[in-house]
Design a protein around this motif. Structure first.
Motif, mmCIF file in Angstrom:
data_model
loop_
_atom_site.group_PDB
_atom_site.id
_atom_site.type_symbol
_atom_site.label_atom_id
_atom_site.label_comp_id
_atom_site.label_asym_id
_atom_site.label_seq_id
_atom_site.Cartn_x
_atom_site.Cartn_y
_atom_site.Cartn_z
ATOM 1 N N LYS A 44 -49.700 -40.545 -9.892
ATOM 2 C CA LYS A 44 -48.771 -40.687 -8.733
ATOM 3 C C LYS A 44 -49.539 -40.897 -7.338
ATOM 4 O O LYS A 44 -50.798 -40.485 -7.312
ATOM 5 C CB LYS A 44 -47.673 -39.660 -8.429
ATOM 6 C CG LYS A 44 -48.355 -38.337 -8.275
ATOM 7 C CD LYS A 44 -47.688 -37.152 -8.442
ATOM 8 C CE LYS A 44 -48.327 -35.831 -7.890
ATOM 9 N NZ LYS A 44 -48.041 -34.440 -8.540
ATOM 10 N N ASP A 46 -50.580 -43.543 -5.922
ATOM 11 C CA ASP A 46 -51.972 -44.590 -6.033
ATOM 12 C C ASP A 46 -52.981 -43.692 -6.724
ATOM 13 O O ASP A 46 -54.037 -44.031 -6.027
ATOM 14 C CB ASP A 46 -52.302 -45.094 -4.742
ATOM 15 C CG ASP A 46 -52.997 -46.458 -4.766
ATOM 16 O OD1 ASP A 46 -52.913 -47.107 -5.828
ATOM 17 O OD2 ASP A 46 -53.832 -46.965 -3.912
ATOM 18 N N LEU A 52 -53.952 -46.987 -8.325
ATOM 19 C CA LEU A 52 -53.107 -46.755 -9.636
ATOM 20 C C LEU A 52 -53.576 -47.683 -10.614
ATOM 21 O O LEU A 52 -53.850 -47.239 -11.893
ATOM 22 C CB LEU A 52 -51.642 -46.988 -9.051
ATOM 23 C CG LEU A 52 -50.626 -47.007 -10.149
ATOM 24 C CD1 LEU A 52 -50.646 -45.668 -10.644
ATOM 25 C CD2 LEU A 52 -49.323 -47.780 -9.770
ATOM 26 N N VAL A 69 -46.041 -40.597 -12.945
ATOM 27 C CA VAL A 69 -45.736 -41.160 -11.610
ATOM 28 C C VAL A 69 -44.651 -40.561 -11.005
ATOM 29 O O VAL A 69 -44.160 -39.745 -11.567
ATOM 30 C CB VAL A 69 -45.633 -42.621 -11.715
ATOM 31 C CG1 VAL A 69 -46.838 -43.670 -12.399
ATOM 32 C CG2 VAL A 69 -44.030 -43.010 -12.403
ATOM 33 N N SER A 71 -42.574 -42.318 -8.571
ATOM 34 C CA SER A 71 -41.328 -43.067 -8.543
ATOM 35 C C SER A 71 -41.371 -44.324 -9.485
ATOM 36 O O SER A 71 -42.252 -44.486 -10.264
ATOM 37 C CB SER A 71 -41.478 -43.716 -7.304
ATOM 38 O OG SER A 71 -42.402 -44.640 -7.196
ATOM 39 N N ASP A 73 -40.811 -47.395 -8.850
ATOM 40 C CA ASP A 73 -41.677 -48.287 -8.369
ATOM 41 C C ASP A 73 -43.242 -48.193 -8.785
ATOM 42 O O ASP A 73 -43.710 -49.209 -9.186
ATOM 43 C CB ASP A 73 -41.713 -48.385 -7.004
ATOM 44 C CG ASP A 73 -40.342 -48.500 -6.336
ATOM 45 O OD1 ASP A 73 -39.712 -49.704 -6.330
ATOM 46 O OD2 ASP A 73 -39.680 -47.402 -5.966
ATOM 47 N N GLU A 74 -43.639 -47.139 -8.999
ATOM 48 C CA GLU A 74 -44.976 -46.870 -9.465
ATOM 49 C C GLU A 74 -45.291 -47.164 -10.997
ATOM 50 O O GLU A 74 -46.009 -47.883 -11.463
ATOM 51 C CB GLU A 74 -45.560 -45.497 -9.116
ATOM 52 C CG GLU A 74 -45.884 -45.120 -7.513
ATOM 53 C CD GLU A 74 -46.163 -43.683 -7.460
ATOM 54 O OE1 GLU A 74 -46.763 -43.404 -6.363
ATOM 55 O OE2 GLU A 74 -45.912 -42.565 -8.207
ATOM 56 N N SER A 77 -45.072 -50.827 -11.509
ATOM 57 C CA SER A 77 -46.402 -51.363 -11.221
ATOM 58 C C SER A 77 -47.397 -51.298 -12.325
ATOM 59 O O SER A 77 -48.032 -52.089 -12.773
ATOM 60 C CB SER A 77 -46.946 -50.760 -9.998
ATOM 61 O OG SER A 77 -48.243 -51.157 -9.468
#
Ligand SMILES: *Cc1c(COP(=O)(O)O)cnc(C)c1O
Length: 375
Positions: A44, A46, A52, A69, A71, A73-74, A77
């Motif tokens: 998490k 980055d 990340l 992670v 979220s 969003d992470e 990614s």
């Protein structure tokens, strides 16, 4: 040299990420638990400021079992960068936001019945059960169902046809500071697992250990551990026996140098005044890069293996360093975190000076600072 310049850009401030050291830490931690225990690594924020994608790609290559992670969003990614390892989303997911979990094959942490119901409904619509890890609060007071309410919560979730309870976990609040609280949390969690087993509820993955749990509390290992910090070569507290190697170094270069007279005020507020005629170096890093302003007049920097001190306030884009009568050329490398010659500045030292923890120092290094990876 040309290649490095391309990667760093036109402002010579960068973070070096040493993936050999990451590998070393991964292997050192693995020695602390038996081979049948799985490892989930927290990437998490980055990857604690280490980047990340490159960090996670390396961990995947090393054979990490799970990534965690904060979220969705992470998690997205990771998937968009071809990382196929199972991913747990530790943070709370709002019911409006559950669809991407399915699309990107991310596993939600579930600390409430309402989230479980929403997930069950969506999974039913899709015709395929969704994996979840249930989150139990044994003493953190953050996300998670209180331990005393956990049995009835879990029994309810267990009845939902489209929920596959793959894991159950809790989080230690005081692993680095209080043995009694920590042992109590582990005991409460253990008691819950035993109770569930009696009810024939056998959950595949059971996890509780953050870095300090992995290093200091064997009883917190269960069948999966969940470190973050130690993987990056930082210690959750001082005096631990394990030998870790810091993965991140923060470096810059002298961009300007001048002689100033005795008694000359340096930077905003003139909180520093030269005690003799001196050479003042200007370095292109500041709080706009996450170099904390609280380090004004405190933090050491390394030049040619020698310690000097930040002189005057940390600015948004610059710091100044009084080097007395020493002479350095423009372009001289300066280490803010890392080693040079026999000297070393750890994230922990800056954290101590800044009245914070090493987590915040590395997570705080901003996106303006390029990460340069070495194998
Ligand atoms: C960040 C985090 C960890 C990892 O903690 P470290 O102290 O960095 O090892 C483990 N579990 C949860 C729930 C976390 O949020």
């Amino acid at each position: 040299m040309k290649e490095a310049t391309n990667k760093i850009g036109f402002r010579p401030t960068w973070a070096e990420i040493n993936l050999t050291n990451l590998t070393h830490n991964f292997k050192q931690l693995k020695k602390l638990f038996s081979p049948e225990i799985k490892m989930m690594v927290c990437v998490k924020a980055d990857a604690y400021g280490h980047g990340l994608i490159t960090t996670s790609t390396k961990l995947a290559a090393l054979g990490v079992d799970y990534l965690a992670v904060a979220s969705i969003d992470e998690g997205i990614s990771l998937r968009q960068n071809y990382i196929k390892v199972p991913v747990l989303v530790l943070g709370m997911i709002l019911e409006d936001h559950i669809r991407p979990l399915f699309k990107y094959n991310l596993i939600p942490a579930v600390p409430s019945e309402s989230l479980a119901l929403a997930l069950n409904k969506e999974a039913c619509r899709k015709g395929k059960p969704v994996k979840v890890h249930l989150k139990i609060d044994t003493g953190m007071g953050r996300l998670g169902v209180l331990a005393k309410n956990a049995p009835s919560f879990i029994k309810k979730i267990n009845k939902l046809k489209f929920i596959d309870i793959e894991g159950i976990f809790t989080h230690l609040a005081c692993a680095d500071s209080n043995m009694y609280v920590t042992s109590d949390q582990i005991r409460i969690f253990n008691r819950l697992i035993t109770e569930l087993n009696k009810e024939k509820i056998n959950i595949k993955l059971i996890h509780a250990a953050n870095s300090m749990g992995v290093i200091g509390y064997k009883k917190s290992h269960f069948n999966m551990v969940r470190p973050g910090l130690a993987i990056y070569g930082l210690y959750p507290k001082q005096g631990l026996k394990i030998k870790l190697k810091p993965v991140l170094s923060l470096k810059t270069r002298v961009v300007y140098s001048k002689r100033v007279p005795c008694g000359y005020g340096i930077s905003y507020g003139h909180t520093y005044k030269t005690s003799k005629a001196s050479t003042i170096l200007t370095l292109p890093i500041g709080y706009g890069d996450g170099y904390p302003r609280i380090l004004s007049n405190k933090a050491p920097v390394l030049i040619r293996g020698r310690r000097y001190k930040v002189s005057g306030r940390v600015c948004m884009d610059h710091i100044m360093v009084d080097v007395g009568n020493h002479k350095f050329p423009i372009g001289e490398e300066v280490v803010l975190i890392g080693s040079q010659g026999k000297e070393k500045i750890s994230a922990a030292e800056l954290a101590y000076l800044g009245n914070t923890i090493s987590y915040e120092i590395v997570c705080g290094i901003g996106s303006r600072v390029p990460r340069i990876y070495s194998n």
